[in-house]
Design a protein around this motif. Structure first.
Motif, PDB file in Angstrom:
ATOM      1  N   ARG A 266     -10.349   3.688   9.897  1.00 39.77           N
ATOM      2  CA  ARG A 266      -9.368   3.962   9.905  1.00 39.77           C
ATOM      3  C   ARG A 266      -8.349   3.902   8.169  1.00 39.77           C
ATOM      4  O   ARG A 266      -6.524   4.552   8.238  1.00 39.77           O
ATOM      5  N   GLY A 267      -9.282   3.987   7.714  1.00 44.46           N
ATOM      6  CA  GLY A 267      -8.005   3.595   6.137  1.00 44.46           C
ATOM      7  C   GLY A 267      -7.782   1.875   6.083  1.00 44.46           C
ATOM      8  O   GLY A 267      -6.913   1.302   6.530  1.00 44.46           O
ATOM      9  N   VAL A 268      -8.404   1.813   4.581  1.00 43.36           N
ATOM     10  CA  VAL A 268      -8.198   0.165   4.352  1.00 43.36           C
ATOM     11  C   VAL A 268      -6.982   0.362   2.906  1.00 43.36           C
ATOM     12  O   VAL A 268      -7.660   0.859   2.579  1.00 43.36           O
ATOM     13  N   GLU A 269      -5.780  -0.355   3.028  1.00 43.42           N
ATOM     14  CA  GLU A 269      -5.002  -0.806   1.901  1.00 43.42           C
ATOM     15  C   GLU A 269      -5.626  -1.790   0.769  1.00 43.42           C
ATOM     16  O   GLU A 269      -6.157  -3.039   0.810  1.00 43.42           O
ATOM     17  N   PHE A 270      -5.877  -1.355  -0.425  1.00 46.46           N
ATOM     18  CA  PHE A 270      -6.162  -2.251  -1.289  1.00 46.46           C
ATOM     19  C   PHE A 270      -6.287  -1.570  -2.594  1.00 46.46           C
ATOM     20  O   PHE A 270      -6.415  -0.354  -3.157  1.00 46.46           O
ATOM     21  N   LEU A 271      -5.475  -2.810  -3.364  1.00 40.72           N
ATOM     22  CA  LEU A 271      -5.062  -2.826  -4.837  1.00 40.72           C
ATOM     23  C   LEU A 271      -4.655  -1.112  -5.535  1.00 40.72           C
ATOM     24  O   LEU A 271      -4.600  -0.671  -5.798  1.00 40.72           O
ATOM     25  N   GLY A 272      -3.306  -0.952  -4.063  1.00 36.08           N
ATOM     26  CA  GLY A 272      -2.380   0.034  -4.194  1.00 36.08           C
ATOM     27  C   GLY A 272      -2.802   1.617  -4.246  1.00 36.08           C
ATOM     28  O   GLY A 272      -1.890   2.208  -3.786  1.00 36.08           O
ATOM     29  N   MET A 273      -4.212   1.847  -3.231  1.00 35.97           N
ATOM     30  CA  MET A 273      -4.744   2.684  -2.267  1.00 35.97           C
ATOM     31  C   MET A 273      -5.009   2.745  -1.032  1.00 35.97           C
ATOM     32  O   MET A 273      -5.138   1.981  -0.964  1.00 35.97           O
ATOM     33  N   LYS A 274      -4.763   3.573  -0.649  1.00 32.82           N
ATOM     34  CA  LYS A 274      -5.448   3.433   1.254  1.00 32.82           C
ATOM     35  C   LYS A 274      -7.076   4.197   1.276  1.00 32.82           C
ATOM     36  O   LYS A 274      -6.926   5.747   0.912  1.00 32.82           O
ATOM     37  N   ILE A 275      -7.731   3.140   1.609  1.00 34.53           N
ATOM     38  CA  ILE A 275      -9.262   4.108   1.378  1.00 34.53           C
ATOM     39  C   ILE A 275      -9.296   4.297   2.376  1.00 34.53           C
ATOM     40  O   ILE A 275     -10.214   3.348   3.595  1.00 34.53           O
ATOM     41  N   PHE A 276      -9.806   6.052   2.555  1.00 31.28           N
ATOM     42  CA  PHE A 276     -10.486   6.203   3.938  1.00 31.28           C
ATOM     43  C   PHE A 276     -12.232   6.564   3.112  1.00 31.28           C
ATOM     44  O   PHE A 276     -12.651   6.401   1.873  1.00 31.28           O
ATOM     45  N   PRO A 277     -13.033   6.497   4.448  1.00 30.58           N
ATOM     46  CA  PRO A 277     -14.350   7.368   4.250  1.00 30.58           C
ATOM     47  C   PRO A 277     -14.562   8.165   3.469  1.00 30.58           C
ATOM     48  O   PRO A 277     -15.165   8.340   2.474  1.00 30.58           O
ATOM     49  N   TYR A 278     -13.883   9.012   2.995  1.00 29.78           N
ATOM     50  CA  TYR A 278     -14.265   9.993   2.619  1.00 29.78           C
ATOM     51  C   TYR A 278     -13.147  10.572   1.173  1.00 29.78           C
ATOM     52  O   TYR A 278     -13.051  12.288   0.285  1.00 29.78           O
ATOM     53  N   HIS A 279     -12.144  10.032   1.374  1.00 28.89           N
ATOM     54  CA  HIS A 279     -10.823  10.195   0.043  1.00 28.89           C
ATOM     55  C   HIS A 279      -9.847   9.116  -0.086  1.00 28.89           C
ATOM     56  O   HIS A 279     -10.008   7.826   1.056  1.00 28.89           O
TER      57      HIS A 279
END
Length: 382
Positions: A266-279
């Motif tokens: 689903r994507g995780v918000e961490f340190l100002g970014m939303k981190i998805f598996p491939y982007h």
């Protein structure tokens, strides 16, 4: 425990001079720095006497509200007090650094936001076997962390490493300078000592998670932390156990809305970014924060309050951070704006890099280098 001469080392002229040099970094043109430096020897000796004879008393904090976009109260210490903070850190920092876990990333040399984001990427791949298996993240943060730190609990943690009563007196003096509604509670955002004590305090949580819960994939950045696992149920259990530990041992509470278990896909918000598996994407509010700060720096530059070096350092750091997300077009756009705004400026860093390249190019070598092996020329802009 440490030797009883720690406070003497802290108060030494050499340590205070190094503390001054550390405190002035990036602020050499500020009026308060220039004024202090004009009578440097006298000012440092005065500070030394106050510390040695326990006459030292910090000046009241300068407090202002920052909206970026979250509203935060920032409390800024007087410059001479910042020198004391650096002097304290210089003698006790390494003692605690040795006890910190590898995956604590805030306010530490060789760590930082970029390293934390890269480690996040490594762990999400490991736990999901390159995203071939379902996996989850416990994304959590501590409610009003800096405003709820207990001085009593913090001092009990510090006393595990430090026995010198004079050092403890100075730490208590620094902590007591921040006034809140409840005495003995809270630390100011913006101080070096607050950032350092934040790591010392939450190192207790780090040790609990790593050695009691035995969580293998765990990352903390100040009061934000993540734990990776393939079992959603296990992470929900961790959340309950960590909540109890924080309440009972550190007088802290998990943020009820920001602490949740999230599927990696689903994507995780961490340190100002939303981190998805491939982007990865930079969150809109963080992009607005960047533009707001850049605009303010440009205004300060136009009014001759800020130097181009300060702007360059800010942009260099942000571009290095943004490079970790899918931001090629955005970074290109920002660099074009910088080129238009500062067509004839060059930073001290750029000058030093050019000199270094020139020296390396002219330096005799025992080896025959392939054409171009000496390295690419760095761009003129950050």
């Amino acid at each position: 425990m440490i030797d009883s001469n720690l406070y003497i080392k802290l108060c030494s002229y050499e340590n205070l001079l190094q503390a001054f040099q550390n405190a002035r970094k990036g602020k050499t043109t500020k009026e308060y720095v220039v004024a202090f430096e004009q009578n440097l020897d006298k000012n440092l000796q005065q500070l030394q006497s106050e510390l040695l004879f326990h006459f030292y008393k910090p000046k009241p904090l300068e407090t202002f509200i920052l909206r970026d976009p979250k509203t935060r109260k920032i409390s800024k210490s007087d410059f001479r007090d910042r020198i004391v903070h650096h002097a304290l850190y210089l003698v006790i920092g390494e003692l605690f650094e040795k006890t910190f876990i590898f995956d604590s990333y805030a306010n530490r040399k060789t760590k930082g936001t970029l390293k934390a984001i890269l480690q996040f990427g490594k762990y999400e791949k490991k736990i999901s076997q390159n995203f071939t298996l379902p996996a989850y993240v416990l994304k959590a943060d501590i409610r009003q962390y800096f405003d709820t730190v207990s001085h009593q609990h913090l001092l009990s943690v510090i006393q595990k490493k430090i026995s010198d009563p004079r050092v403890l007196w100075l730490i208590k003096t620094i902590l007591a300078n921040y006034k809140t509604k409840e005495e003995g509670i809270g630390m100011p955002l913006g101080n070096l000592t607050s950032q350092f004590f934040a790591n010392v305090y939450l190192n207790e949580l780090d040790q609990f998670v790593k050695h009691q819960l035995r969580a293998r994939y765990y990352i903390r950045y100040v009061d934000d932390f993540v734990i990776f696992h393939r079992s959603k149920r296990q992470l929900e259990a961790y959340k309950i156990i960590i909540g109890i530990f924080l309440r009972e041992k550190l007088a802290l509470r998990l943020h009820p809305d920001k602490s949740k278990v999230i599927p990696l896909q689903r994507g995780v918000e961490f340190l100002g970014m939303k981190i998805f598996p491939y982007h990865k994407l930079i969150k809109k509010k963080n992009l607005k924060k960047f533009y707001r700060k850049y605009t303010l720096l440009c205004e300060d530059y136009d009014e001759k309050v800020a130097t181009y070096d300060e702007i360059y350092d800010f942009l260099e750091g942000w571009l290095a951070y943004a490079k970790n997300a899918n931001t090629h077009k955005l970074r290109k756009k920002v660099l074009q704006q910088v080129e238009q705004k500062f067509p004839h400026e060059i930073s001290t860093k750029e000058v030093n890099r050019a000199r270094k390249r020139r020296k390396q190019k002219n330096k005799p070598s025992l080896y025959f280098l392939h054409p171009g092996a000496e390295g690419k020329v760095l761009p003129a802009r950050p």
